[in-house]
Write a protein that holds these residues in place. Structure first.
Motif, PDB file in Angstrom:
ATOM      1  N   ILE A  86      -6.149   8.202  13.347  1.00 30.41           N
ATOM      2  CA  ILE A  86      -5.317   9.290  13.041  1.00 30.41           C
ATOM      3  C   ILE A  86      -3.911   9.042  12.537  1.00 30.41           C
ATOM      4  O   ILE A  86      -3.077   8.396  13.438  1.00 30.41           O
ATOM      5  N   LEU A  87      -3.487   9.681  11.790  1.00 31.75           N
ATOM      6  CA  LEU A  87      -2.100   9.669  11.439  1.00 31.75           C
ATOM      7  C   LEU A  87      -1.247  10.972  11.652  1.00 31.75           C
ATOM      8  O   LEU A  87      -1.761  11.805  11.065  1.00 31.75           O
ATOM      9  N   ASP A 109       2.188  11.844  -2.564  1.00 29.50           N
ATOM     10  CA  ASP A 109       0.854  11.040  -3.292  1.00 29.50           C
ATOM     11  C   ASP A 109       0.376   9.776  -2.198  1.00 29.50           C
ATOM     12  O   ASP A 109      -0.675   9.634  -2.541  1.00 29.50           O
ATOM     13  N   VAL A 110       1.508   9.005  -1.869  1.00 31.91           N
ATOM     14  CA  VAL A 110       1.142   7.897  -1.045  1.00 31.91           C
ATOM     15  C   VAL A 110       0.194   8.468  -0.011  1.00 31.91           C
ATOM     16  O   VAL A 110      -0.850   7.805   0.573  1.00 31.91           O
ATOM     17  N   LEU A 111       0.539   9.480   0.574  1.00 29.84           N
ATOM     18  CA  LEU A 111      -0.296   9.922   1.930  1.00 29.84           C
ATOM     19  C   LEU A 111      -1.652  10.457   1.596  1.00 29.84           C
ATOM     20  O   LEU A 111      -2.753   9.848   2.148  1.00 29.84           O
ATOM     21  N   ARG A 112      -1.902  10.926   0.291  1.00 28.68           N
ATOM     22  CA  ARG A 112      -3.242  11.351  -0.126  1.00 28.68           C
ATOM     23  C   ARG A 112      -3.990   9.921  -0.473  1.00 28.68           C
ATOM     24  O   ARG A 112      -5.097  10.275  -0.528  1.00 28.68           O
ATOM     25  N   GLU A 113      -3.231   9.301  -1.333  1.00 23.76           N
ATOM     26  CA  GLU A 113      -4.023   7.864  -1.389  1.00 23.76           C
ATOM     27  C   GLU A 113      -4.326   7.273  -0.399  1.00 23.76           C
ATOM     28  O   GLU A 113      -5.622   6.611  -0.102  1.00 23.76           O
ATOM     29  N   LEU A 114      -3.451   7.055   0.907  1.00 21.21           N
ATOM     30  CA  LEU A 114      -3.815   6.215   1.990  1.00 21.21           C
ATOM     31  C   LEU A 114      -5.015   7.123   2.627  1.00 21.21           C
ATOM     32  O   LEU A 114      -5.937   6.232   3.324  1.00 21.21           O
ATOM     33  N   ARG A 115      -5.150   8.306   2.632  1.00 19.89           N
ATOM     34  CA  ARG A 115      -6.075   8.990   3.509  1.00 19.89           C
ATOM     35  C   ARG A 115      -7.410   8.902   2.746  1.00 19.89           C
ATOM     36  O   ARG A 115      -8.573   8.588   3.641  1.00 19.89           O
ATOM     37  N   ALA A 116      -7.365   8.605   1.425  1.00 15.18           N
ATOM     38  CA  ALA A 116      -8.767   8.206   0.875  1.00 15.18           C
ATOM     39  C   ALA A 116      -9.124   6.705   1.149  1.00 15.18           C
ATOM     40  O   ALA A 116     -10.173   6.592   1.435  1.00 15.18           O
ATOM     41  N   LYS A 117      -8.260   5.747   1.121  1.00 12.89           N
ATOM     42  CA  LYS A 117      -8.296   4.344   1.127  1.00 12.89           C
ATOM     43  C   LYS A 117      -8.671   3.840   2.599  1.00 12.89           C
ATOM     44  O   LYS A 117      -9.445   3.436   2.497  1.00 12.89           O
ATOM     45  N   GLU A 118      -7.851   4.612   3.495  1.00 13.35           N
ATOM     46  CA  GLU A 118      -8.057   4.143   5.026  1.00 13.35           C
ATOM     47  C   GLU A 118      -8.805   4.815   5.644  1.00 13.35           C
ATOM     48  O   GLU A 118      -8.995   4.930   6.814  1.00 13.35           O
ATOM     49  N   ASN A 119      -9.589   6.178   5.003  1.00 11.22           N
ATOM     50  CA  ASN A 119     -10.080   6.982   5.796  1.00 11.22           C
ATOM     51  C   ASN A 119      -9.489   7.609   7.010  1.00 11.22           C
ATOM     52  O   ASN A 119     -10.243   7.726   8.173  1.00 11.22           O
ATOM     53  N   LEU A 120      -8.354   8.012   6.477  1.00 16.19           N
ATOM     54  CA  LEU A 120      -7.342   8.419   7.785  1.00 16.19           C
ATOM     55  C   LEU A 120      -7.712   9.853   7.963  1.00 16.19           C
ATOM     56  O   LEU A 120      -8.069  10.766   7.098  1.00 16.19           O
ATOM     57  N   THR A 121      -7.501  10.321   9.306  1.00 15.58           N
ATOM     58  CA  THR A 121      -7.664  11.838   9.764  1.00 15.58           C
ATOM     59  C   THR A 121      -6.022  12.063   9.955  1.00 15.58           C
ATOM     60  O   THR A 121      -5.271  11.217  10.497  1.00 15.58           O
ATOM     61  N   LEU A 122      -5.656  13.380   9.342  1.00 12.60           N
ATOM     62  CA  LEU A 122      -4.311  13.418   9.350  1.00 12.60           C
ATOM     63  C   LEU A 122      -4.086  14.848  10.091  1.00 12.60           C
ATOM     64  O   LEU A 122      -4.789  15.749  10.147  1.00 12.60           O
ATOM     65  N   VAL A 123      -2.803  14.846  10.932  1.00 15.98           N
ATOM     66  CA  VAL A 123      -2.318  15.979  11.409  1.00 15.98           C
ATOM     67  C   VAL A 123      -0.730  16.197  11.077  1.00 15.98           C
ATOM     68  O   VAL A 123       0.048  15.238  11.424  1.00 15.98           O
ATOM     69  N   SER A 141       0.768  -1.152   0.049  1.00 16.81           N
ATOM     70  CA  SER A 141      -0.250  -0.137   0.019  1.00 16.81           C
ATOM     71  C   SER A 141       0.809   1.228  -0.027  1.00 16.81           C
ATOM     72  O   SER A 141       0.349   2.325  -0.460  1.00 16.81           O
ATOM     73  N   VAL A 142       2.010   1.232   0.533  1.00 20.14           N
ATOM     74  CA  VAL A 142       3.030   2.236   0.635  1.00 20.14           C
ATOM     75  C   VAL A 142       3.902   2.382  -0.665  1.00 20.14           C
ATOM     76  O   VAL A 142       4.948   3.075  -0.976  1.00 20.14           O
ATOM     77  N   GLY A 143       3.893   1.195  -1.565  1.00 23.66           N
ATOM     78  CA  GLY A 143       4.529   1.397  -2.940  1.00 23.66           C
ATOM     79  C   GLY A 143       5.724   0.420  -2.628  1.00 23.66           C
ATOM     80  O   GLY A 143       6.814   0.789  -3.703  1.00 23.66           O
ATOM     81  N   LEU A 144       5.874  -0.519  -1.770  1.00 25.90           N
ATOM     82  CA  LEU A 144       7.026  -1.348  -1.915  1.00 25.90           C
ATOM     83  C   LEU A 144       6.454  -2.809  -2.196  1.00 25.90           C
ATOM     84  O   LEU A 144       5.442  -3.040  -2.190  1.00 25.90           O
ATOM     85  N   GLU A 145       7.653  -3.520  -2.213  1.00 25.41           N
ATOM     86  CA  GLU A 145       7.171  -5.098  -2.740  1.00 25.41           C
ATOM     87  C   GLU A 145       7.011  -5.892  -1.186  1.00 25.41           C
ATOM     88  O   GLU A 145       7.772  -5.647  -0.437  1.00 25.41           O
ATOM     89  N   ALA A 146       6.215  -6.787  -1.206  1.00 24.00           N
ATOM     90  CA  ALA A 146       5.837  -7.564  -0.072  1.00 24.00           C
ATOM     91  C   ALA A 146       6.932  -8.629   0.315  1.00 24.00           C
ATOM     92  O   ALA A 146       7.129  -8.842   1.440  1.00 24.00           O
ATOM     93  N   ALA A 147       7.728  -8.922  -0.652  1.00 21.65           N
ATOM     94  CA  ALA A 147       8.989  -9.563  -0.598  1.00 21.65           C
ATOM     95  C   ALA A 147      10.072  -8.749   0.157  1.00 21.65           C
ATOM     96  O   ALA A 147      11.218  -9.565   0.679  1.00 21.65           O
ATOM     97  N   MET A 148      10.001  -7.595   0.412  1.00 22.70           N
ATOM     98  CA  MET A 148      10.984  -6.826   1.200  1.00 22.70           C
ATOM     99  C   MET A 148      11.084  -7.237   2.505  1.00 22.70           C
ATOM    100  O   MET A 148      11.876  -6.512   3.332  1.00 22.70           O
ATOM    101  N   THR A 149      10.412  -7.990   3.135  1.00 26.17           N
ATOM    102  CA  THR A 149      10.155  -7.969   4.808  1.00 26.17           C
ATOM    103  C   THR A 149      11.475  -8.737   5.428  1.00 26.17           C
ATOM    104  O   THR A 149      11.697  -8.425   6.610  1.00 26.17           O
ATOM    105  N   ASP A 150      12.037  -9.305   4.759  1.00 25.63           N
ATOM    106  CA  ASP A 150      13.248 -10.049   5.272  1.00 25.63           C
ATOM    107  C   ASP A 150      14.594  -8.995   5.012  1.00 25.63           C
ATOM    108  O   ASP A 150      15.610  -9.376   5.654  1.00 25.63           O
TER     109      ASP A 150
END
Length: 268
Positions: free
Chosen positions: A177-178, A197-211, A142-151
Motif C-alpha cells: 500500500i502506498l 505518470d511515475v505513480l501510474r507506472e509504479l502502480r502497474a509494475k509493483e502492483n501497488l494499492t494506492l490511497v 524506477s522513479v526516473g533518477l540516475e542510480a549514480a545520484m546516491t552520494d
C-alpha cells in the motif's frame, strides 16, 4: 464463494483532540477531527480522498497508517488489527505493508543524509535482507533518477526530484500500500504531471494499492478508481470516481467540485 476482504479497513473511526482552557480552572474542551468514519481499500485499487482543508482527510490517513491512535473505532491492514499505541518494533509488520509520501519533499528528507541513505533507511530499519544498495539503485531508476545520484544530498535536487526521492524511499521495501498525503500539491503543473505518470507506472509494475489525499481533482480523476468525499470529519459520499465526479449525489460534493480548480493531467 467467500467474499473478498479489504486490504485496509477502518470501522467507526473517530478522533477527538483536547483543547486546553485559556484561564485557570477553565474546563477543557474537545475538538472532533474525525467522526464515525468507515472506509475499505481493496488490493490493487486506487482510492482518492478529497475535501476542504480541515475536513479530516489527513487525520483519517494517519489512523489508517497507525501514526495516531483513534479515540474510537478500529483499523485492520492485511487482516491484522492495528494498534497505534504498540511499540515501534511490534508495528514493523505494518511499516512493511505500507509506504507514505508527504506534501513537502524537502521537509520530509533529512538534509544531513545522502540520497542513498535516505532511500535505504527503511531496508535497514525493517531488517529486510538482500543487496540493499542494489535495491536503492534500482528504485532510483524506477522513479526516473540516475542510480549514480546516491552520494548526493537533498539540497542538490529540484523540488520535483526531491519528491521522486521521497517516493523512492516510500516504495524501496516493496510495500503493498502506498499512501500519498497531498504529494503533488507543492509541485508546478509540469512536474506534477511527470510524477503522476511515475505513480501510474509504479502502480502497474509493483502492483501497488494506492490511497491518495489530494485537493487536485485532476489527480484523483486520472489516478484513482474510487473516491471518498469528506466534510467536517465525516465521509459524506463515496463510490467509483467517474460516478462521483460526474454525477455527485450530495450537495456538498457538487459545491466542492465547482470550487476546486482542475489541473488536467495527461492520460496514457
Amino acid at each position: 464463494m467467500s467474499e473478498v476482504q479489504p486490504l485496509m479497513s477502518g470501522r467507526g473511526l473517530g478522533r477527538r483532540f483536547r483543547q486546553g482552557g485559556t484561564r485557570l480552572l477553565e474546563a477543557r474542551r474537545w475538538t472532533t477531527a474525525l467522526d464515525d468514519a468507515d472506509i475499505d481499500v481493496f488490493e490493487g485499487s486506487a482510492v482518492g480522498i478529497i475535501g476542504e482543508s480541515g475536513s479530516g482527510k489527513s487525520t483519517l490517513v494517519r489512523l489508517l497508517l497507525g501514526l495516531d491512535a483513534p479515540t474510537s473505532g478500529s483499523v485492520t491492514v492485511a487482516g491484522r488489527a492495528v494498534d497505534a499505541r504498540a511499540s515501534a518494533r511490534s508495528l514493523h509488520w505494518l511499516r512493511r505493508e505500507t509506504g507514505i509520501v508527504f506534501q513537502d519533499p524537502y521537509a520530509s528528507l533529512d538534509p544531513r543524509m545522502s540520497v542513498g541513505r535516505i532511500i535505504g533507511e527503511p531496508l535497514w530499519a525493517l531488517g529486510i535482507p538482500g543487496d540493499r544498495r542494489a535495491r536503492v539503485r534500482d528504485v532510483l531508476q524506477s522513479v526516473g533518477l540516475e542510480a549514480a545520484m546516491t552520494d548526493r544530498y537533498p539540497h542538490e535536487f529540484s523540488g520535483g526530484q526531491r519528491q521522486r526521492i521521497a517516493l523512492a524511499r516510500a516504495i524501496v521495501h516493496r510495500p503493498r500500500i502506498l499512501v500519498g498525503d497531498e504529494p503533488l500539491s507543492a509541485l508546478d503543473v509540469t512536474v506534477r504531471a511527470q510524477i503522476l505518470d511515475v505513480l501510474r507506472e509504479l502502480r502497474a509494475k509493483e502492483n501497488l494499492t494506492l490511497v491518495m489525499v489530494s485537493h487536485d481533482i485532476g489527480v484523483v480523476q486520472n489516478l484513482c478508481d474510487e473516491v471518498v468525499v469528506m466534510k467536517d470529519g465525516r465521509i459524506v459520499e463515496e463510490g467509483p470516481t467517474e460516478k462521483v465526479l460526474l454525477a455527485p449525489q450530495v450537495g456538498y460534493t457538487r459545491r466542492l467540485l465547482a470550487s476546486i480548480p482542475v489541473i488536467e493531467a495527461p492520460r496514457n
